[in-house]
Design an enzyme around this catalytic site. Structure first.
Site, PDB file in Angstrom:
ATOM      1  N   LYS A   1       4.789   0.921  10.743  1.00 17.90           N
ATOM      2  CA  LYS A   1       4.969   2.201  10.057  1.00 17.90           C
ATOM      3  C   LYS A   1       4.617   3.372  10.980  1.00 17.90           C
ATOM      4  O   LYS A   1       5.274   4.409  10.954  1.00 17.90           O
ATOM      5  CB  LYS A   1       4.056   2.282   8.828  1.00 17.90           C
TER       6      LYS A   1
ATOM      7  N   ARG B   1       5.410 -13.689   9.033  1.00 16.34           N
ATOM      8  CA  ARG B   1       6.037 -12.396   8.812  1.00 16.34           C
ATOM      9  C   ARG B   1       7.400 -12.368   9.503  1.00 16.34           C
ATOM     10  O   ARG B   1       7.684 -13.195  10.362  1.00 16.34           O
ATOM     11  CB  ARG B   1       5.144 -11.272   9.303  1.00 16.34           C
TER      12      ARG B   1
ATOM     13  N   GLU C   1       0.884  -1.155   0.000  1.00 16.52           N
ATOM     14  CA  GLU C   1       0.000   0.000   0.000  1.00 16.52           C
ATOM     15  C   GLU C   1       0.928   1.214   0.000  1.00 16.52           C
ATOM     16  O   GLU C   1       1.866   1.253   0.807  1.00 16.52           O
ATOM     17  CB  GLU C   1      -0.780  -0.019   1.316  1.00 16.52           C
TER      18      GLU C   1
HETATM   19  P1  ATP Z   1      -0.137  -1.686   6.790  1.00 12.97           P
HETATM   20  O1  ATP Z   1      -0.398  -1.934   8.217  1.00 12.97           O
HETATM   21  O2  ATP Z   1      -0.037  -0.247   6.443  1.00 12.97           O
HETATM   22  O3  ATP Z   1      -0.961  -2.491   5.846  1.00 12.97           O
HETATM   23  P2  ATP Z   1       1.984  -3.412   5.989  1.00 12.97           P
HETATM   24  O4  ATP Z   1       3.297  -3.499   6.676  1.00 12.97           O
HETATM   25  O5  ATP Z   1       1.106  -4.592   5.941  1.00 12.97           O
HETATM   26  O6  ATP Z   1       1.341  -2.179   6.652  1.00 12.97           O
HETATM   27  P3  ATP Z   1       1.773  -3.288   3.112  1.00 12.97           P
HETATM   28  O7  ATP Z   1       2.185  -2.188   2.229  1.00 12.97           O
HETATM   29  O8  ATP Z   1       0.363  -3.666   3.100  1.00 12.97           O
HETATM   30  O9  ATP Z   1       2.251  -2.863   4.542  1.00 12.97           O
HETATM   31  O10 ATP Z   1       2.695  -4.558   2.854  1.00 12.97           O
HETATM   32  C1  ATP Z   1       3.033  -5.054   1.595  1.00 12.97           C
HETATM   33  C2  ATP Z   1       3.378  -6.501   1.705  1.00 12.97           C
HETATM   34  O11 ATP Z   1       4.449  -6.694   2.609  1.00 12.97           O
HETATM   35  C3  ATP Z   1       2.219  -7.327   2.213  1.00 12.97           C
HETATM   36  O12 ATP Z   1       2.085  -8.476   1.400  1.00 12.97           O
HETATM   37  C4  ATP Z   1       2.614  -7.674   3.611  1.00 12.97           C
HETATM   38  O13 ATP Z   1       2.079  -8.901   4.015  1.00 12.97           O
HETATM   39  C5  ATP Z   1       4.141  -7.710   3.527  1.00 12.97           C
HETATM   40  N1  ATP Z   1       4.757  -7.444   4.819  1.00 12.97           N
HETATM   41  C6  ATP Z   1       4.578  -6.373   5.606  1.00 12.97           C
HETATM   42  N2  ATP Z   1       5.278  -6.497   6.755  1.00 12.97           N
HETATM   43  C7  ATP Z   1       5.930  -7.690   6.690  1.00 12.97           C
HETATM   44  C8  ATP Z   1       6.817  -8.415   7.561  1.00 12.97           C
HETATM   45  N3  ATP Z   1       7.168  -7.928   8.744  1.00 12.97           N
HETATM   46  N4  ATP Z   1       7.285  -9.615   7.135  1.00 12.97           N
HETATM   47  C9  ATP Z   1       6.942 -10.097   5.936  1.00 12.97           C
HETATM   48  N5  ATP Z   1       6.115  -9.488   5.088  1.00 12.97           N
HETATM   49  C10 ATP Z   1       5.603  -8.297   5.446  1.00 12.97           C
HETATM   50 MG    MG Z   2      -0.951  -4.394   4.763  1.00 10.77          MG
END
Ligand code: ATP
Ligand code: MG
Length: 580
Positions: free
Chosen positions: A297, A287, A52
């Protein structure tokens, strides 16, 4: 990196259950013989990385990037770079730009022979809308006009079924009319909502008639004011995957309970003729949780807003831009992700694993140099005043083909404060009056005395050198000394700002259990010193990395370095001193 044989070998060995899944899908031919809209063959593995655009990428995202792009690469498939920009208010172009930049820097690309696979979910808004209308017509969705409070109340709870909305059975034509008027902007935010009609008694809360479209009078960074209704993530995501013919949709574990709805959306859309089978399949993986770091974030933003760090790219930040500025290489981050593997259950990965991958990568690459970080003057009393003698050392000890570097030795040198003790402790073999040491790559010297200031602090050390003891000459073997110290010429050394960075937090789990992460900050995560460097460091360019012998790996800061005047960041020390 994609061509690095070491990485490929590692990736073959790392535990990664997604590899097994892809291999069995390839063996069964599940996604074989698909074609795109132009009739061109589609690879059997199509993945996507769907951030996002609402913040900077961090080390957790790097894992997702290595999973999505890395597996596609390893199996001859392709990975789509897709912005999941269905949420209108939070998204900005600045984030789109930095995300693209970070993915590229990590070593991945969304181009292949069929073109650029860069997509924006917002480009599919018309398609989402069309499918939503179909769901209404087919009796799979309805416009709910309950208040937000009633809707929450009627959702039930774990162990307690929800209650059907009084609007659930309104005729499809009525829902369709309301939905079109929602789109036309005739209602205020929250007045109506479009919901999937599934099962209000489902033990899975995500199947209790989840919302699929809501009214939101908000400007979108790409579609402007065209829309005032926006699709929910859980509805849009499977459709984005299907529109792009994704085969394997990987995401983190928190989406596991959402998978039945992911499948429901795609089954209904396929029944409606919108997509051909095989449909994309979602698979969840653990994750990345990294000790001594935070990856929320919101919390990272707070560190910036509170002035604790200088910005998203502060070298202490776990963001990709921060790691980059700190001196991490894309290869080291990929190596880390390979070593961590991909598991089905959450766990913590120790920061030392990340630092270890960096050391392993830099050890093989980084040229060596000498730096004196805590300077003390050493005066060679019997060295001719105006003599400038040249010493040399290998650029890299394991790569003689990279040649030699040369640096002068003169009467006055800088050595490390800790390399002199007026009264030596037991087992101390460095400089003390009466002891001999070798000046690395130079001569053997014998310490004679030291000068002190009025407070008794040592301000200079005196010694005599043995002119026939120079390293690399025959005479060198006549001297047996127990200590070797490093040094730079006081008249030739480059005086430079050096920032000694360390881990941002001193608690391995800074924000666990709702703790105040700001109470866990490491007070010595940044120390700025003036150091004396081997004179050749004048030519260091931004991003150049070196091993400063005995001290660790350092990088010329990509933001603050000036031509001829580099500023160095310590990337990591030579050995792990944490948890010892
Ligand atoms: P938000 O809470 O804003 O959604 P987010 O960290 O999930 O934050 P995204 O931009 O939606 O951010 O994440 C993009 C991709 O990265 C998604 O597929 C998410 O699952 C993956 N991702 C985010 N954080 C992690 C992590 N700590 N380990 C592995 N994958 C991650
Ligand atoms: Mg997300």
């Amino acid at each position: 990196m994609s061509n690095d044989p070491k990485a490929t070998a590692d990736s073959a060995n790392a535990s990664n259950f997604l590899r097994g899944l892809i291999e069995s899908d390839i063996a069964s031919g599940k996604y074989k013989q698909r074609t795109d809209t132009l009739g061109r063959p589609l690879p059997s593995v199509v993945t996507r990385f769907p951030p996002e655009p609402n913040g900077y990428l961090h080390i957790g995202h790097a894992k997702a990037i290595c999973v999505d792009f890395g597996l596609a690469r390893d199996f001859g498939g392709r990975c789509h770079m897709r912005f999941d920009d269905t949420n209108p208010t939070k998204e900005e172009q600045e984030y789109v730009d930095t995300i693209l930049d970070s993915v590229k820097w990590l070593g991945f690309d969304w181009k292949d022979e069929t073109g650029e696979h860069l997509y924006f979910a917002s480009d599919y808004f018309d398609k989402f809308y069309e499918i939503a209308e179909y769901l209404i017509t087919a009796g799979h969705a309805y416009v709910d006009s309950q208040s937000a409070e009633d809707m929450a109340k009627n959702r039930g709870n774990f162990g307690e079924p929800g209650k059907n909305s009084p609007f659930r059975d309104r005729p499809a034509e009525e829902s369709l009319d309301l939905f079109r008027r929602m789109k036309a902007g005739q209602f205020k935010d929250g007045e109506h909502i479009l919901r999937a009609k599934i099962d209000m008694a489902s033990p899975n809360m995500n199947l209790r008639d989840p919302a699929i479209y809501r009214i939101r009078h908000a400007h979108h960074h790409r579609t402007g004011d065209k829309w005032c209704i926006y699709p929910m993530y859980d509805f849009a995501h499977p459709l984005e995957d299907a529109i792009e013919s994704v085969s394997h949709s990987f995401c983190t574990l928190e989406f596991q309970d959402h998978r039945p709805f992911y499948d429901w959306v795609l089954e209904r859309a396929a029944e409606g003729g919108f997509f051909k089978r095989p449909l994309p399949e979602q698979t969840e993986f653990a994750r990345l949780n990294l000790t001594y770091a935070i990856t929320s974030k919101r919390k990272l933003r707070q560190l910036i807003d509170d002035g604790i760090v200088s910005g998203w790219d502060d070298p202490r930040m776990p963001t990709i831009v921060g790691l980059r500025r700190r001196g991490y290489t894309p290869e080291s981050i990929q190596l880390f992700c390979e070593r961590v593997g991909v598991a089905k259950a959450d766990s913590w990965i120790d920061m030392s694993t990340l630092e270890g991958a960096l050391r392993d990568d830099l050890d093989a690459k980084a040229p060596r140099a000498v730096a004196v970080l805590r300077p003390l003057k050493l005066i060679i009393d019997n060295f001719p005043d105006s003599l400038v003698d040249e010493c040399s050392a290998p650029v890299h000890p394991h790569h003689p083909e990279r040649g030699q570097r040369h640096f002068p030795i003169t009467k006055e040198l800088w050595i490390e404060e800790e390399d002199f003790m007026e009264t030596p402790s037991k087992g101390y073999f460095r400089l003390f009056p009466g002891n001999k040491v070798r000046l690395r790559y130079g001569y053997v010297v014998e310490c004679t005395a030291c000068d002190k200031d009025a407070d008794g602090n040592v301000i200079a050390v005196h010694c005599n050198y043995f002119p026939d003891s120079k390293s690399g000459t025959d005479g060198a073997n006549n001297y047996k000394v127990k200590g070797t110290i490093h040094w730079v010429s006081a008249t030739h050394a480059l005086e430079a700002e050096v920032r000694l960075y360390d881990r941002l937090f001193s608690d391995p789990h800074p924000d666990a259990g709702g703790k105040d992460f700001k109470a866990a900050l490491n007070p010595t995560a940044k120390e700025v010193i003036t150091a004396y460097l081997e004179h050749g460091m004048r030519a260091a360019l931004p991003d150049d990395k070196f091993q400063f012998e005995r001290h660790g790996y350092f990088v010329a800061d990509r933001v603050d370095s000036q031509p001829g005047k580099p500023v160095f960041n310590r990337v990591v020390t030579l050995k792990d001193s944490w948890g010892k």
